[in-house]
Structures are given as structure tokens and as C-alpha cells.
Design a protein around this motif. Structure first.
Motif, PDB file in Angstrom:
ATOM      1  N   TYR A  11      -8.268   2.269   1.915  1.00 25.66           N
ATOM      2  CA  TYR A  11      -9.086   3.037   2.854  1.00 25.66           C
ATOM      3  C   TYR A  11      -9.661   2.129   3.939  1.00 25.66           C
ATOM      4  O   TYR A  11      -9.610   2.434   5.131  1.00 25.66           O
ATOM      5  CB  TYR A  11     -10.222   3.747   2.122  1.00 25.66           C
ATOM      6  CG  TYR A  11      -9.785   4.943   1.323  1.00 25.66           C
ATOM      7  CD1 TYR A  11      -8.458   5.361   1.315  1.00 25.66           C
ATOM      8  CD2 TYR A  11     -10.698   5.671   0.568  1.00 25.66           C
ATOM      9  CE1 TYR A  11      -8.065   6.447   0.569  1.00 25.66           C
ATOM     10  CE2 TYR A  11     -10.305   6.773  -0.181  1.00 25.66           C
ATOM     11  CZ  TYR A  11      -8.990   7.144  -0.178  1.00 25.66           C
ATOM     12  OH  TYR A  11      -8.598   8.224  -0.915  1.00 25.66           O
ATOM     13  N   ALA A  12     -10.231   1.029   3.505  1.00 23.75           N
ATOM     14  CA  ALA A  12     -10.826   0.102   4.458  1.00 23.75           C
ATOM     15  C   ALA A  12      -9.760  -0.454   5.403  1.00 23.75           C
ATOM     16  O   ALA A  12      -9.986  -0.602   6.603  1.00 23.75           O
ATOM     17  CB  ALA A  12     -11.533  -1.028   3.719  1.00 23.75           C
ATOM     18  N   TYR A  13      -8.614  -0.725   4.847  1.00 24.20           N
ATOM     19  CA  TYR A  13      -7.512  -1.278   5.651  1.00 24.20           C
ATOM     20  C   TYR A  13      -7.043  -0.278   6.700  1.00 24.20           C
ATOM     21  O   TYR A  13      -6.853  -0.612   7.867  1.00 24.20           O
ATOM     22  CB  TYR A  13      -6.364  -1.666   4.725  1.00 24.20           C
ATOM     23  CG  TYR A  13      -5.285  -2.493   5.363  1.00 24.20           C
ATOM     24  CD1 TYR A  13      -5.459  -3.844   5.580  1.00 24.20           C
ATOM     25  CD2 TYR A  13      -4.078  -1.914   5.737  1.00 24.20           C
ATOM     26  CE1 TYR A  13      -4.463  -4.607   6.159  1.00 24.20           C
ATOM     27  CE2 TYR A  13      -3.075  -2.666   6.309  1.00 24.20           C
ATOM     28  CZ  TYR A  13      -3.275  -4.018   6.517  1.00 24.20           C
ATOM     29  OH  TYR A  13      -2.283  -4.760   7.097  1.00 24.20           O
ATOM     30  N   PHE A  37       0.826  -1.206   0.000  1.00 21.38           N
ATOM     31  CA  PHE A  37       0.000   0.000   0.000  1.00 21.38           C
ATOM     32  C   PHE A  37       0.863   1.260   0.000  1.00 21.38           C
ATOM     33  O   PHE A  37       0.517   2.261  -0.626  1.00 21.38           O
ATOM     34  CB  PHE A  37      -0.936  -0.004   1.210  1.00 21.38           C
ATOM     35  CG  PHE A  37      -2.204  -0.778   0.985  1.00 21.38           C
ATOM     36  CD1 PHE A  37      -2.860  -0.746  -0.242  1.00 21.38           C
ATOM     37  CD2 PHE A  37      -2.774  -1.542   1.997  1.00 21.38           C
ATOM     38  CE1 PHE A  37      -4.037  -1.451  -0.455  1.00 21.38           C
ATOM     39  CE2 PHE A  37      -3.949  -2.254   1.796  1.00 21.38           C
ATOM     40  CZ  PHE A  37      -4.578  -2.206   0.570  1.00 21.38           C
ATOM     41  N   LEU A  38       1.964   1.183   0.697  1.00 22.71           N
ATOM     42  CA  LEU A  38       2.860   2.344   0.716  1.00 22.71           C
ATOM     43  C   LEU A  38       3.362   2.638  -0.692  1.00 22.71           C
ATOM     44  O   LEU A  38       3.366   3.794  -1.142  1.00 22.71           O
ATOM     45  CB  LEU A  38       4.048   2.072   1.654  1.00 22.71           C
ATOM     46  CG  LEU A  38       5.031   3.230   1.812  1.00 22.71           C
ATOM     47  CD1 LEU A  38       4.321   4.447   2.391  1.00 22.71           C
ATOM     48  CD2 LEU A  38       6.209   2.827   2.698  1.00 22.71           C
ATOM     49  N   ARG A  85      -1.699   4.834   9.585  1.00 21.48           N
ATOM     50  CA  ARG A  85      -2.336   6.037   9.051  1.00 21.48           C
ATOM     51  C   ARG A  85      -1.298   6.958   8.407  1.00 21.48           C
ATOM     52  O   ARG A  85      -1.622   7.800   7.576  1.00 21.48           O
ATOM     53  CB  ARG A  85      -3.073   6.765  10.189  1.00 21.48           C
ATOM     54  CG  ARG A  85      -4.096   7.755   9.705  1.00 21.48           C
ATOM     55  CD  ARG A  85      -5.181   8.011  10.727  1.00 21.48           C
ATOM     56  NE  ARG A  85      -6.037   6.851  10.880  1.00 21.48           N
ATOM     57  CZ  ARG A  85      -7.314   6.929  11.246  1.00 21.48           C
ATOM     58  NH1 ARG A  85      -7.859   8.099  11.495  1.00 21.48           N
ATOM     59  NH2 ARG A  85      -8.033   5.850  11.378  1.00 21.48           N
ATOM     60  N   HIS A  86      -0.041   6.787   8.786  1.00 12.81           N
ATOM     61  CA  HIS A  86       1.017   7.627   8.215  1.00 12.81           C
ATOM     62  C   HIS A  86       1.089   7.480   6.703  1.00 12.81           C
ATOM     63  O   HIS A  86       1.481   8.401   5.995  1.00 12.81           O
ATOM     64  CB  HIS A  86       2.352   7.273   8.862  1.00 12.81           C
ATOM     65  CG  HIS A  86       2.847   5.896   8.523  1.00 12.81           C
ATOM     66  ND1 HIS A  86       3.693   5.656   7.475  1.00 12.81           N
ATOM     67  CD2 HIS A  86       2.606   4.687   9.082  1.00 12.81           C
ATOM     68  CE1 HIS A  86       3.953   4.363   7.407  1.00 12.81           C
ATOM     69  NE2 HIS A  86       3.298   3.743   8.368  1.00 12.81           N
ATOM     70  N   VAL A  87       0.701   6.310   6.204  1.00 14.75           N
ATOM     71  CA  VAL A  87       0.659   6.128   4.758  1.00 14.75           C
ATOM     72  C   VAL A  87      -0.304   7.128   4.134  1.00 14.75           C
ATOM     73  O   VAL A  87      -0.021   7.746   3.106  1.00 14.75           O
ATOM     74  CB  VAL A  87       0.228   4.679   4.413  1.00 14.75           C
ATOM     75  CG1 VAL A  87       0.005   4.536   2.911  1.00 14.75           C
ATOM     76  CG2 VAL A  87       1.269   3.681   4.891  1.00 14.75           C
TER      77      VAL A  87
END
Lengths: 186, 186
Positions: free
Chosen positions: B118-120, B68-69, B128-130
Motif C-alpha cells: 500500500y505504501a509503495y 508485489f504482483l 497502481r494496476h497491481v
DNA sequence: TTGCGCTATGTACGTTTGTACGCATAAGAC
DNA sequence: GTCTTATGCGTACAAACGTACATAGCGCAA
């Protein structure tokens, strides 16, 4: 606990069972995500035996779909009520601002559920009707107060603002939201 | 296939392995969702043995987080480039319209991935920093052309319009998007 | 060439999963 | 009271899961 059935029975014949399972499903999804939602966890949360799961629902996907359907219907209902209450254009604009930042019904739990729903729908085109039904209701509520074009833009800004307010600290202050709505509805 | 390594080896010592696994992870998430993403499926998609998974990544969550990052960094980079190209205010507004409806980089696949993200994130506050990193980059790009307030509103409308365009047929026509941007950036 | 050390992998293990199915049990007819 | 029927559930099972770990294979120093 939960022994106060309508017919005096302790178990057996509990017509609310199915509804309670759906409720529990939403609870599990909110905490564990769809990826962590299993028959067993939902059964425990709803305090029903595992066998009830496959008895009342054809499959796990069926259960999740019904849970999401109930979620959207509930939200759409609240949304509609918020706009039905507004009488003047000014009140309608203020209702949009309400929904944009910190709606009473838009708790962190519900927002999490909505995002799970979005991700779920993205991969399952056959349940897109859940979204379109919700969308139609929202649009209808907005179009009672705004032109179709403006309603579309307000719908989009509500979507975006709600997500941003949820994701990031501070987010959009109420005053800023008011200015945005004023611009869009002009 | 994929036997053209730099050192002529057929397997073994492949420095791109980790990157390829991350790429494959995004592919699996896009198709199966986070809930269907497993070590085995990713390994097969990346054509690496199962053991490579736990060797390169501490856990499945670690893998997903890194994937995701990478996704957000890629998108943020494209986003930034689109606005760096704009020279005048008019071009900047047109860039916003581009992003709102049918961005070149916003394929169905990427949108699905974003919704999964978003869900993750909603259930994992520690990554959340991502999101905040991505958000900061987007905001920065917008604020090169618009005031902070306007940038905030444009950011929100981009978010909402993108999602609506993805979820519902027709969505927001380009002409309507242009009018919305004009209103918001006034 | 020989030996060493680190990288990488095949495999095995204990859990948890979705789902099927035979049986217990309550409700209703008589 | 007894019998019949259909509803609801306990349990079992095969498949798939994340992860640990012993060991195989390669680069490199000598």
C-alpha cells in the motif's frame, strides 16, 4: 528567507527548529517514502545544517518515530473535533460519512503518510503505542455517539473506505456511504 | 541444500531461479521493509550471486514490483477460492467473516507485506494496476454472492477489519464480525 | 573433439548513507 | 570590557548502496 526570528537573531537559538525538522520529515516521507527519507534530504527540506539532525534526534528512526507520532496526534485531534461538533445522532452519522469519503483533512498527502506509518509500525512492534494511542482517541470520539459494538464497526468501515477511496478511482459514492452507515448504526 | 536440480547439475541453468528470487524478495520485504530491501540482501536470502539480480531484473524497483504482483495474485487466488467454495448465501456470509478475522492465509507476514505494498503504491501511480487488478478479482468474487452495493461495503469492511485486527490486540471478535456482516448484507 | 555463442557471475566503481566529533560561537557572570 | 560554559554545526569517515561490464563457464552444432 526565514530570518524573522523572535529575538532578532539571524540563526542560532531558534526554538522552533526541532518542530520544523519534524514537519520537514513528514514532507519528505510523503514524497519519497520512508525508504527515501535520509538525514540529508530532511535537513535540506527544513533548511537546517546536517549536524542539526544528529544533534536534535538520537537516530534516524527516532526522528521518523517522532514525526509519525505528531502525525497521528494531529489527525486524532481533527477527528475528535469533527465528532465533538455533532450534536444529534443524525449529525454524528453524517460525520462518519464525511470521514469515510473525502474528509477535509484526509488529503492524498496525509493518506500516503498513514500508509507509510502502517507499514512502518508493522515491522516495529516497539512503536505500536503510536497506533494504540490514536486508536483509543478515535474510539473515544465514536463512543460518545454510538454503542461500543457499533463504534468498532464504524471504525473498521472508516478505515476500509478511506483506503479504498484512495486506492481506486470512484471508490465509494457519498450516497452509498450513507446507506452503509445507516445499516451499521441500526 | 537445493542441489536436486532436474538436470543433475549443481548450479547453472536453474529455471526456477527467477521465481526463487521473487520469493526471497517478499521474504526480505516482510522482515526489513521496502526501505531495507537491497540487491545484496535479496541475493543472500535467495542464495544467488549478486550478479543474478541485475541479470534477471532491470532494476531494484522492477524486482519489487514483480514481487508485489506475485503477492497480490496469490492472495486474490486464495480469496477467490474461499468464495468459490461457498454455495449458499449463508456460507458466503460466513466466508466473509472468515476473511475478516483471522483468515488462514492472512498471516502476520502477509499483512505486513500488504501494508508495504500500500505504501509503495501510494508513491508510485504507475504500478497502481497491481492494485486495480487485485481489487477487480476480489470484487468479482464477492459479486457472485452479493449485489454490487453490498459487495462494495463488504470489501471495505474486510479491508478495515483486517487492518484493525492486525494492528490492535483483541480486534474484532468473530461474533461481532458475524453481526456486522449480517447488517451489511441485508 | 573442436569451436561458437549465449547465459550467468565476480568484481569494481562512483555515490550516498548514518553517525561521530572537534571546533566555532553566542549567552551570561562578573 | 574579559572569561567561562554549553549549545550548535561543518566536516570527515567507514560502510553499504545500485549498477555496469569484462569474462568465465556451459550447451550445442559440426
Amino acid at each position: 528567507m526565514a530570518a524573522e526570528g523572535s529575538s532578532g537573531g539571524n540563526r542560532r537559538y531558534d526554538p522552533d527548529r526541532k518542530a520544523r525538522i519534524i514537519e520537514a520529515t513528514l514532507e519528505v516521507i510523503a514524497v519519497q517514502g520512508v525508504s527515501g527519507t535520509t538525514h540529508r534530504r530532511v535537513a535540506e527540506a527544513a533548511d537546517v545544517p546536517l549536524g542539526s539532525m544528529t544533534y536534535h534526534f538520537a537516530s534516524l528512526d527516532d526522528l521518523i518515530e517522532q514525526a509519525f507520532l505528531k502525525l497521528t496526534q494531529e489527525i486524532a485531534h481533527h477527528f475528535d473535533a469533527a465528532f465533538q461538533k455533532a450534536q444529534t445522532a443524525e449529525e454524528a452519522r453524517e460525520a462518519v460519512v464525511d470521514v469515510m469519503c473525502g474528509w477535509f483533512a484526509m488529503t492524498e498527502r496525509k493518506m500516503t503518510l498513514i500508509l507509510e506509518l502502517y507499514a512502518y509500525v508493522a515491522r516495529k512492534p516497539d512503536i505500536r503505542h503510536v497506533m494504540t494511542g490514536w486508536m483509543a482517541k478515535s474510539r473515544e470520539a465514536l463512543e460518545r455517539h454510538f454503542s461500543p459494538d457499533v463504534a468498532t464497526s464504524l471504525d473498521a468501515i472508516i478505515e476500509g473506505a478511506t483506503i479504498h477511496n484512495f486506492m481506486y478511482p470512484e471508490g465509494i459514492p457519498r450516497e452509498a456511504a450513507r446507506r452503509i452507515v445507516a445499516k451499521l448504526s441500526s
